[in-house]
Design an enzyme around this catalytic site. Structure first.
Site, PDB file in Angstrom:
ATOM      1  CE  LYS A 155       0.716   1.881   3.405  1.00 45.68           C
ATOM      2  NZ  LYS A 155       1.875   1.916   4.661  1.00 45.68           N
ATOM      3  CG  HIS A 185       0.926  -4.455   7.985  1.00 48.46           C
ATOM      4  ND1 HIS A 185       1.211  -3.141   7.425  1.00 48.46           N
ATOM      5  CD2 HIS A 185       1.372  -4.567   9.108  1.00 48.46           C
ATOM      6  CE1 HIS A 185       1.877  -2.617   8.483  1.00 48.46           C
ATOM      7  NE2 HIS A 185       1.692  -3.296   9.553  1.00 48.46           N
ATOM      8  CE  LYS A 189      -0.977  -3.813  12.837  1.00 56.00           C
ATOM      9  NZ  LYS A 189       0.158  -4.252  13.467  1.00 56.00           N
ATOM     10  CD  GLU A 223       3.588   4.527  13.236  1.00 58.92           C
ATOM     11  OE1 GLU A 223       3.836   3.470  13.459  1.00 58.92           O
ATOM     12  OE2 GLU A 223       3.346   5.292  12.487  1.00 58.92           O
ATOM     13  CG  ASP A 242       2.764   5.624   5.856  1.00 65.75           C
ATOM     14  OD1 ASP A 242       2.906   4.588   5.285  1.00 65.75           O
ATOM     15  OD2 ASP A 242       3.227   5.577   7.000  1.00 65.75           O
ATOM     16  CG  HIS A 247      -2.196   0.575   7.892  1.00 65.57           C
ATOM     17  ND1 HIS A 247      -2.268  -0.484   6.968  1.00 65.57           N
ATOM     18  CD2 HIS A 247      -0.730   1.171   7.889  1.00 65.57           C
ATOM     19  CE1 HIS A 247      -0.889  -0.859   6.613  1.00 65.57           C
ATOM     20  NE2 HIS A 247      -0.233   0.269   6.984  1.00 65.57           N
ATOM     21  CE  LYS A 333       5.192   7.297  10.436  1.00 61.13           C
ATOM     22  NZ  LYS A 333       4.798   5.892  10.760  1.00 61.13           N
TER      23      LYS A 333
HETATM   24  C1  BG6 Z   1       3.384   0.865   7.721  1.00 59.51           C
HETATM   25  C2  BG6 Z   1       3.637   2.447   7.575  1.00 59.51           C
HETATM   26  O1  BG6 Z   1       2.304   0.409   6.769  1.00 59.51           O
HETATM   27  O2  BG6 Z   1       2.898   0.358   8.888  1.00 59.51           O
HETATM   28  C3  BG6 Z   1       4.506   2.752   8.717  1.00 59.51           C
HETATM   29  O3  BG6 Z   1       4.147   2.648   6.170  1.00 59.51           O
HETATM   30  C4  BG6 Z   1       3.947   2.353  10.005  1.00 59.51           C
HETATM   31  O4  BG6 Z   1       4.621   4.216   8.622  1.00 59.51           O
HETATM   32  C5  BG6 Z   1       3.698   0.851  10.043  1.00 59.51           C
HETATM   33  O5  BG6 Z   1       5.075   2.827  10.896  1.00 59.51           O
HETATM   34  C6  BG6 Z   1       3.055   0.312  11.432  1.00 59.51           C
HETATM   35  O6  BG6 Z   1       2.985  -0.993  11.228  1.00 59.51           O
HETATM   36  P1  BG6 Z   1       3.169  -1.971  12.638  1.00 59.51           P
HETATM   37  O7  BG6 Z   1       4.157  -2.827  11.996  1.00 59.51           O
HETATM   38  O8  BG6 Z   1       3.801  -1.143  13.609  1.00 59.51           O
HETATM   39  O9  BG6 Z   1       1.996  -2.423  12.398  1.00 59.51           O
END
Ligand code: BG6
Length: 484
Positions: A155, A185, A189, A223, A242, A247, A333
C-alpha cells in the site's frame, strides 16, 4: 499460525525493493520465520531485486542482520538452509529491460527442477513506492513471467483516485483478478481478525454494536517513531496515504461491517466495501493535519514541505447501524506513545442514583478497547468501590490474545505472505474498495486543510483535542501508566 488445510506449492519468491526498509523490517524476517515453522513450500528460492549494487553474499548478510534485529527468534541452526536459497539481482527492471529478471527467475526455477520440483509458482512482492507499480507490472507482462504468478502490491495502491484508476487499468491489462494481491498488513493482525469472532461468535457483543448503544468509536494509532530513513517515501504519502486511507480505513471497515453470510473472501470483502460506500467523504473542517517540529529539516525532506506527519479526522458512516455515531481517527509520527487501539465507547446511562461527580462528568465511562498491537481486549466499566457506602470507580476486565497464544501471536506479514503463497485472498483488499477509499479523501488531497506544527513527543496539534471535544481521546493505561 492456524492449522491450514492447504500447503504452499514450490515457489520462486521475488522481492522488488529487496534491500529496502520493508524487506529488512518485515519481509525477510517473516519469510525466515515461516521457514522455521515449516510453512514455506518444500522447495523455494527467494530473489531480492533492487537497483543497489549488492552481491548474493552481501544480500544474505543483509537478510541475516534483518532477521537478528527484527525476528522474535535468533537466526540459528535453520539459518544456513534458508540463506542458501537467497540470491540477489541488481537491476532497474522496466518494460523493455526485464531480461535479467527473466534470467534470474528461470535460473531459480531450474534449480528447483533439479531438486525435483514440478510446476513452480511465482510470487512477486512489490515492496516499492506506488509510482513504480505500473512499470514493474508491465515489465512482468513483457518478460513473460505472468503465468503461474501472483503479485503482491504494497500500500498505498495509487496516490489518489485518478492515479488509482490508471494503475488499476494497467494491472488488469496484465494480470487476472485472482493473481492480484493488494496488501494492507493491518488486516493480517490477529486481534483485528478476532473482531469477527468477538462480534459474530458471541451473543453478547453484537446486539450492542450499533448506534443505539455506542456513543462514538476511536481508531487511534499514535507512533513514537519518526520517519527515519523513509523520508523519500513519506514525502510522497504523508500520514493520509501511509496510514489513514489505508490502515485506519481498513480497521474501520472491520469494526463497522454487517455480518457477512460467510467468511469466504467475497462475502466478507463485499461487507467491507459496503462500509466504504456508506462513509461520507471526509470534510476539511473535520480534519486536523500536523507536522512535527524538525521534520522539514530532516534528510530527504523538501524545504517547506507540506507533508503531514499527523492526521486526525472525524468520519461518518451513514447507514442504519451507525448514523450519528462519529468515528474519530488519529495517527501520527513522533507522538507521546505508540499504540494501535480501537475503542468503542458506550452511551452513558442515567446515573443520577450515584450522584455528584458522575452526573457532572459527561464522558462515557464504559468502553470496549481492542489493542491491535498487543493483542488485548479490555472492557472498562464502573464498579462499586469496595467498602461501606455506594461509590463507584473505574474497573477493567482484560483478555490477552497473546497470552492465550503463549506469546506466539502470528505476525501480520507472516500470515499474509503465507496466505499469498497458498492463494488465499480473504485478508487482502479489493479494487472497488480501494477506489472508494480514494474517493472519500479526494477532496482533502485537492484542498488540504492547513498544517499545524507540533512538538515531538506530544499528542499532536491542540486542535486535535477540539476535534473530538467534548469527548476526549482515550487510550487505556499500560503498565500502570496513563497514555493520554
Ligand atoms: C506501515 C507504515 O505500513 O505501517 C508505517 O508505512 C507504520 O509508517 C507501520 O509505521 C506500522 O505498522 P506496524 O508494523 O507497527 O503494525
Amino acid at each position: 499460525m492456524p492449522a491450514r488445510s492447504r500447503s504452499a506449492e514450490d515457489h520462486v519468491i521475488v522481492i522488488f525493493g529487496g534491500r529496502g526498509d520493508l524487506a529488512r523490517r518485515k519481509l525477510l524476517p517473516a519469510l525466515f520465520h515461516l521457514h522455521h515453522e515449516g510453512l514455506l513450500p518444500k522447495r523455494f528460492r527467494i530473489v531480492g531485486v533492487a537497483r543497489t549494487e549488492t552481491s548474493d553474499e552481501e544480500f544474505r548478510d543483509f537478510a541475516r542482520e534483518a532477521v537478528e534485529e527484527f525476528d522474535r527468534r535468533p537466526a540459528d541452526s535453520d539459518w544456513q538452509a534458508f540463506a542458501e536459497r537467497l540470491s540477489y539481482l541488481s537491476h532497474d527492471v522496466a518494460p523493455g529491460d526485464a531480461q535479467p529478471l527473466t534470467d534470474a527467475v528461470k535460473r531459480a526455477e531450474a534449480e528447483l527442477a533439479d531438486e525435483g520440483a514440478g510446476s513452480v509458482r511465482r510470487l512477486f512482492y512489490l515492496a516499492v513506492p506506488p509510482a513504480v507499480f505500473g512499470r514493474l507490472t508491465l515489465a512482468l507482462g513483457e518478460a513473460d513471467l505472468v503465468e503461474r504468478s501472483r503479485v503482491v502490491y504494497e500500500k498505498p495502491f495509487g496516490m489518489d483516485r485518478p492515479s488509482f484508476c490508471e494503475l488499476d487499468e494497467v494491472v488488469r491489462s496484465v494480470l487476472a483478478a485472482p493473481q492480484i494481491y493488494t496488501i494492507d498488513h493491518f488486516l493480517g493482525k490477529e486481534t483485528l481478525q478476532n473482531v469477527l469472532a468477538l462480534r459474530f461468535a458471541n451473543g453478547m457483543f453484537e446486539p450492542v454494536w450499533n448506534r443505539a448503544h455506542i456513543d462514538h468509536v476511536q481508531i487511534d494509532v499514535p507512533e513514537q517513531l519518526g520517519v527515519g530513513s523513509r523520508a523519500g517515501f513519506y514525502e510522497q504519502t504523508g500520514a493520509l496515504r501511509d496510514m489513514v486511507v489505508t490502515h485506519l480505513f481498513q480497521v474501520l471497515s472491520v469494526i463497522a461491517l454487517e455480518p457477512p453470510a460467510s467468511l469466504e473472501p467475497k462475502p466478507l470483502t463485499d461487507e467491507k466495501v459496503k462500509v466504504f460506500e456508506a462513509m461520507a467523504p471526509l470534510r476539511g473542517e473535520h480534519v486536523v493535519r500536523g507536522q512535527y517540529e524538525g521534520y522539514a529539516s530532516a534528510e530527504g525532506v523538501s524545504e517547506g514541505s507540506d507533508t503531514e506527519t499527523f492526521l486526525a479526522a472525524r468520519v461518518e458512516v451513514d447507514n442504519w447501524r451507525w448514523a450519528g455515531v462519529p468515528f474519530y481517527l488519529r495517527t501520527g509520527k513522533r507522538l507521546a506513545a505508540s499504540r494501535q487501539t480501537v475503542t468503542l465507547a458506550f452511551r452513558e446511562p442515567p446515573r443520577r442514583m450515584f450522584g455528584g461527580e458522575l452526573i457532572a462528568d459527561r464522558q462515557p465511562n464504559d468502553y470496549l478497547t481492542l489493542d491491535l498491537g498487543r493483542g488485548e481486549l479490555a472492557v472498562s466499566f464502573l464498579a462499586k468501590r469496595p467498602g461501606p457506602g455506594m461509590d463507584v470507580e473505574p474497573a477493567q476486565m482484560r483478555y490477552s490474545y497473546s497470552e492465550a497464544a503463549n506469546g506466539k501471536l502470528v505476525d501480520a506479514y507472516e500470515r499474509l505472505l503465507h496466505d499469498a503463497l497458498i492463494g488465499d485472498r480473504t485478508l487482502f483488499t479489493r479494487a472497488d474498495g480501494i477506489e472508494r477509499t480514494w474517493e472519500l479523501v479526494q477532496d482533502l488531497i485537492d484542498r488540504p486543510p492547513p498544517l499545524g506544527a507540533y512538538e515531538q513527543g506530544s499528542w499532536g496539534p491542540e486542535r486535535a483535542a477540539d476535534l473530538i471535544a467534548p469527548r476526549r481521546w482515550y487510550l487505556p493505561e499500560r503498565d500502570g501508566r496513563p497514555a493520554s
